[in-house]
Motif scaffolding. Structure first.
Motif, PDB file in Angstrom:
ATOM      1  N   GLY A   1      -7.953   6.727  -3.499  1.00  0.00           N
ATOM      2  CA  GLY A   1      -7.282   5.569  -2.932  1.00  0.00           C
ATOM      3  C   GLY A   1      -7.846   4.231  -3.383  1.00  0.00           C
ATOM      4  O   GLY A   1      -7.284   3.194  -3.069  1.00  0.00           O
ATOM      5  N   ARG A   2      -8.958   4.258  -4.128  1.00  0.00           N
ATOM      6  CA  ARG A   2      -9.519   2.975  -4.566  1.00  0.00           C
ATOM      7  C   ARG A   2      -8.719   2.425  -5.737  1.00  0.00           C
ATOM      8  O   ARG A   2      -8.048   3.160  -6.459  1.00  0.00           O
ATOM      9  N   LEU A  58       0.765  -1.227   0.000  1.00  0.00           N
ATOM     10  CA  LEU A  58       0.000   0.000   0.000  1.00  0.00           C
ATOM     11  C   LEU A  58       0.808   1.296   0.000  1.00  0.00           C
ATOM     12  O   LEU A  58       0.415   2.253  -0.663  1.00  0.00           O
ATOM     13  N   PRO A  59       1.920   1.395   0.709  1.00  0.00           N
ATOM     14  CA  PRO A  59       2.632   2.683   0.743  1.00  0.00           C
ATOM     15  C   PRO A  59       2.976   3.193  -0.650  1.00  0.00           C
ATOM     16  O   PRO A  59       3.001   4.408  -0.878  1.00  0.00           O
ATOM     17  N   ALA A  60       3.228   2.271  -1.582  1.00  0.00           N
ATOM     18  CA  ALA A  60       3.543   2.703  -2.950  1.00  0.00           C
ATOM     19  C   ALA A  60       2.358   3.447  -3.555  1.00  0.00           C
ATOM     20  O   ALA A  60       2.524   4.438  -4.265  1.00  0.00           O
ATOM     21  N   GLU A  61       1.148   2.983  -3.258  1.00  0.00           N
ATOM     22  CA  GLU A  61      -0.043   3.648  -3.796  1.00  0.00           C
ATOM     23  C   GLU A  61      -0.272   4.985  -3.101  1.00  0.00           C
ATOM     24  O   GLU A  61      -0.655   5.968  -3.738  1.00  0.00           O
ATOM     25  N   ASN A  62      -0.031   4.997  -1.797  1.00  0.00           N
ATOM     26  CA  ASN A  62      -0.201   6.258  -1.068  1.00  0.00           C
ATOM     27  C   ASN A  62       0.795   7.306  -1.556  1.00  0.00           C
ATOM     28  O   ASN A  62       0.453   8.472  -1.727  1.00  0.00           O
ATOM     29  N   ARG A 105      -7.382  -8.575  -1.775  1.00  0.00           N
ATOM     30  CA  ARG A 105      -7.178  -7.176  -1.385  1.00  0.00           C
ATOM     31  C   ARG A 105      -7.735  -6.310  -2.491  1.00  0.00           C
ATOM     32  O   ARG A 105      -7.428  -6.527  -3.667  1.00  0.00           O
ATOM     33  N   GLN A 106      -8.487  -5.293  -2.102  1.00  0.00           N
ATOM     34  CA  GLN A 106      -9.112  -4.421  -3.089  1.00  0.00           C
ATOM     35  C   GLN A 106      -8.131  -3.299  -3.442  1.00  0.00           C
ATOM     36  O   GLN A 106      -8.445  -2.117  -3.379  1.00  0.00           O
ATOM     37  N   ARG A 107      -6.919  -3.735  -3.816  1.00  0.00           N
ATOM     38  CA  ARG A 107      -5.853  -2.784  -4.066  1.00  0.00           C
ATOM     39  C   ARG A 107      -5.231  -3.012  -5.429  1.00  0.00           C
ATOM     40  O   ARG A 107      -5.323  -4.101  -5.997  1.00  0.00           O
ATOM     41  N   CYS A 135      -7.682   2.160   4.263  1.00  0.00           N
ATOM     42  CA  CYS A 135      -6.912   1.482   3.222  1.00  0.00           C
ATOM     43  C   CYS A 135      -7.811   0.972   2.093  1.00  0.00           C
ATOM     44  O   CYS A 135      -7.305   0.415   1.115  1.00  0.00           O
ATOM     45  N   HIS A 136      -9.121   1.112   2.250  1.00  0.00           N
ATOM     46  CA  HIS A 136     -10.070   0.637   1.228  1.00  0.00           C
ATOM     47  C   HIS A 136      -9.843  -0.815   0.866  1.00  0.00           C
ATOM     48  O   HIS A 136      -9.842  -1.200  -0.298  1.00  0.00           O
TER      49      HIS A 136
END
Length: 837
Positions: free
Chosen positions: A473-474, A85-89, A433-435, A163-164
């Motif tokens: 963030g989605r 996740l941090p990469a997306e943030n 994971r919805q990422r 974090c969605h």
RNA sequence: GCCGGGAUGGUGGAAUUGGUAGACGCAGCGGACUCAAAAUCCGCCGGGUUCACGCCCUUGCGAGUUCAAGUCUCGCUCCCGGUACCA
């Protein structure tokens, strides 16, 4: 030879350049040497390494370098846990693509690790976000699907609103998201689950194999988490059947108390509730109760201060052995997802049931009581839960209750009303994971075929890189047509691709095996390489992974073994585990918000990598937390400068290579004997501390002592050639013993001694027991166990001689005085204790 | 509650098999070198008492085992970690 003062920057640059060019730490599995696989938990490429990494990797590097010198073929790889996740943030915050951000961070952190001089086998480096890595994970997913070890299920899930995405149970800490501390909500979703519960027994039983190799507390934490309970499933009949359902099962660990059941309690979410209340005049009150409990905050509901509440449903069950009518209640403390979601109420034998019965005036019947004591239900103030004798239990009266557990279960089983069973606290692992920034799950949804696995030859299902990260963030994947639109592998019609990605803990569950053959493009592993290298001999990392990563890796190891990928004899991935403590500052965790972060890069610039490594290892034993101390690292720096100076200032004393091997013949002076003795004792201690005990702090302390002795004796010692030889030998030993810890300084001075071959290729020195023997030793003199003096005596003195010498000692005589000596305890080489009264 | 770990000087920590508690480092104090400072080198450094030699006390608290206990046993206190209405 150089006379300059210690300049770590120049030395370290020189050696690091050489290591990068010559790759002396690359290894192969084709070797006659015994193997040793040492691994540190790979980092998430967050941007920069922190002191925790430095400590972790310095420990691993000492082990790797030490084992190499001991003659092992050492595998010591490094890589990147690169999805997450941090990469997306960061992408949202800085407008860079997650891939770009991740790869840039990897480059930066790799350089930082190289700047610390770690002896990694860099050609084996992996990054889990590369298709060449995750394609194999997708292959494992297909295998899991074939074997029924992965399945889709709709159920209430842990949902992190920030974090969605959903989270696995292991990722919810005290009701909060493990990553961002947001309050986790419940949400009904259809998700992919790995059937880790199928391995519950093995995961629990094999913990026994880890005893001795893993810290007790980690084993205990896993045991707690798996949470196996032995007991029985008991089937109660229902007084009235509902839609053909005429029974209700409960799980109990106390079948011996079955005759004490006076009510039953169901979770408000129990699927039977709506049926039970049909026709009950207070049905609406029950429904209101259910609604109220259901909408309670999950954290509040789990709090231990929550008052027990319940409501009668109007319905009755039938006791399987006595045929009694048992009222069915709902209770706010009954969990829907443990056991059967219903419990039998035995107020005399369970404290919760006791309180519940008292509150609602339900009867209490004693069925187990201590030997020779009669419990009175009316005057009891709490449940009796200790072992005892069964009463009011029909044919079982008088039986020991432990025996009763088996006997009652057997009777139930014979009547088809129950059976012995076990329950686990462990839940299946939700890996959806919805990422966006994760490994795609290789399945498609087809209108005619349903859920269809991707064909093996179509792997990898590549994560598209030409996407735009959404500000909210989605995941952008569902609206990326090039990814979503696909054809059904079965019927060829248009289909829709799964847009959830896998939990990043899946990648880290098998990376240690991929290192054995990291560049293989045609298979996940080479069986020969796996057979040679697995299991990891020594794993090193933070205790925060005691459950999550370590449990998942153990699970994957068993699965991949059963699939035939891993050798059949590999049951556990990590034979030995060292959990290193945290690096604190001012008593607390380092954090940007507290402004107490010590940056490794700055420290390296100021003191050099060797000093940073030395201090991290010297400050405390590895498993303990330690507080970063600015004056402490000064001390470490001072010590290395002192070694450097001892070397450069002793040019006239240090003999050319060929002449510096000291032997016993050279110890012609007391100083020479003493230094040689100290040298060999230090070799012994440093080897034991580094190799067997992982007590690097005391190994370093021992070398410091040796250096101190060298300073104190060198003037007198080096008057003779023989003395110089002893001194030179000790100098070489200091460099060798320090080399796993401070490789740059050691290599540099080793070269200056005239050696061509690098120190890292040298064998670890042997110590000679003969060199450690002293002519005379100091023994303690005690009178009645109290120290009253010391005595210098021949080391080989026998007991009688020691006793006589002790009794002749003036101080001893003074303390004996008028007393009569009753006994003399002589421990050769240690002490004499005179017992007198 | 249950499970696991821990408590030693001003301080980080040593003491590996029950055998001289406090290694090694940090901080502090004193000295040497220096015009001075830094750096370096040497020495002191648990508490009490004594002019001194010594003596007494001291490993969270209290018992016990032993010639001898930081170490083993029992009972507590406090701290840290995990887990928990888990039936």
């Amino acid at each position: 030879m150089s006379q300059e003062r210690y300049n770590p920057q120049a030395i370290e640059e020189k050696w690091q350049a050489r290591w990068q060019k010559e790759k002396p730490f690359a290894c192969t599995h084709q070797s006659n040497k015994p193997k040793y696989y040492v691994l540190e938990m790979f980092p998430y490429p967050s941007g920069n390494i922190h002191m925790g990494h430095v400590r972790n990797y310095s420990i691993g590097d000492v082990v790797a370098r030490f084992k190499r010198m001991q003659g092992f073929n050492v595998l010591h790889p490094m890589g990147w846990d690169a999805f997450g996740l941090p990469a997306e943030n960061a992408a949202i915050k800085h407008g860079v693509h997650p891939a770009q951000w991740t790869y840039a961070n990897i480059d930066n952190m790799r350089a930082q690790l190289q700047r610390l001089g770690y002896s990694y086998d860099w050609p084996r480096e992996v990054a889990t976000c590369r298709p060449e890595y995750y394609r194999w994970e997708q292959l494992f997913f297909l295998r899991l699907l074939e074997k029924g070890l992965v399945y889709r299920r709709k159920a209430p899930q842990n949902w992190c609103p920030s974090c969605h995405t959903v989270l696995a149970n292991e990722q919810v800490i005290d009701g909060l998201c493990w990553r961002c501390d947001s309050r986790v909500e419940q949400k009904d979703l259809t998700q992919w689950f790995l059937k880790i519960t199928a391995y519950g027994d093995e995961l629990l039983d094999d913990l026994a194999r880890l005893e001795g190799g893993w810290p007790e507390r980690v084993i205990a934490m896993q045991r707690n988490w798996i949470g196996k309970s032995l007991g029985a499933e008991v089937v109660f009949g229902l007084e009235k059947s509902f839609d053909g359902v005429d029974s209700l099962s409960v799980f109990t660990t106390r079948p011996d108390t079955l005759f004490g059941v006076t009510f039953m309690t169901l979770a408000p979410e129990h699927p039977l509730v709506e049926h039970l209340v049909q026709g009950y005049e207070k049905a609406d009150e029950v429904r209101a109760f259910v609604e109220r409990i259901r909408h309670m905050d999950r954290l509040d509901r789990q709090s231990d201060t929550l008052e027990k509440e319940g409501i009668f449903t109007g319905a009755y069950a039938v006791h399987p052995l006595t045929g009694e009518r048992i009222p069915l209640w709902l209770g706010n403390f009954v969990l829907a997802d443990y056991g059967t979601g219903a419990v039998m109420g035995v107020p005399s034998g369970d404290q919760r049931d006791f309180e519940f019965a008292r509150k609602y005036g339900l009867p209490i019947r004693v069925v187990v009581q201590p030997q020779a004591v009669s419990l009175d239900p009316d005057s009891m103030t709490e449940a009796y839960t200790a072992p005892g004798i069964m009463v009011n239990s029909g044919q079982f009266d008088g039986m020991d209750n432990e025996e009763g557990k088996k006997a009652v279960t057997a009777l139930l089983q014979s009547q088809g009303k129950g059976k012995a069973t076990t329950q686990f606290r462990l839940r299946d692992w939700n890996i959806s994971r919805q990422r966006y920034w994760g490994a795609p799950i290789p399945v498609v949804y087809c209108e005619s075929c349903g859920v269809v696995p991707e064909k093996e030859e179509n792997l990898p299902v590549t994560l598209p890189l030409d996407i735009k990260v959404r500000d909210d963030g989605r995941s952008p994947l569902p609206e990326t047509p090039s990814f979503v639109q696909c054809t059904c592998p079965r019927c060829g019609k248009p289909a829709r691709r799964e847009t959830d990605t896998m939990d990043t803990f899946v990648e880290s569950s098998w990376y240690f095996a991929r290192y054995t053959d990291a560049r293989n493009a045609s298979a996940p592993f080479d069986p020969a390489a796996l057979a040679y290298w697995l299991p990891v001999d020594q794993y090193i990392g933070g205790v925060e992974h005691a459950i999550l990563h370590l449990l998942y890796s153990r699970f994957f190891t068993k699965v991949l073994r059963d699939f035939g990928y891993f050798p059949a004899n590999v049951a556990e991935p990590f034979t030995n585990l060292l959990t290193q403590g945290m690096v604190l500052k001012d008593g607390g965790k380092m954090s940007k918000s507290k402004g107490n972060v010590v940056d490794p890069t700055e420290m390296i610039q100021k003191y050099g990598a060797d000093t940073v490594r030395l201090f991290c290892l010297f400050a405390a034993p590895p498993e303990r937390d330690f507080d970063w101390s600015d004056s402490g690292i000064e001390g470490a720096s001072r010590f290395l400068a002192r070694v450097w100076r001892l070397f450069t200032e002793s040019q006239g004393y240090l003999l050319p290579l060929a002449a510096c091997a000291a032997t016993a013949d050279d110890t012609d002076s007391p100083e020479a004997r003493e230094l040689r003795r100290k040298e060999h004792l230090t070799v012994k201690k440093a080897g034991e501390d580094m190799g067997d005990r992982f007590q690097f702090n005391t190994a370093i302390a021992a070398v410091m002592e040796l250096v101190n002795t060298m300073y104190l004796t060198r003037e007198r010692l080096c008057q003779s050639e023989r003395g110089k030889r002893v001194f030179s030998s000790a100098m070489a030993t200091v460099l060798t013993l320090l080399s796993p810890i401070t490789p740059h300084l050691s290599e540099e001075l080793w070269t200056q001694l005239g050696h061509e071959a690098p120190l890292s290729d040298q064998p670890w020195p042997q110590w000679d027991a003969a060199a450690t023997i002293q002519d005379s030793i100091t023994v303690a003199l005690q009178v009645n166990g109290k120290l009253r003096g010391t005595l210098s005596i021949a080391a080989n003195a026998d007991k009688a001689t020691m006793e006589a010498a002790a009794l002749a000692d003036a101080s001893v005589q003074r303390h004996i005085g008028q007393l009569t000596v009753r006994k003399v305890v002589v421990v050769p080489g240690k002490l004499v204790n005179i017992v007198a009264n």
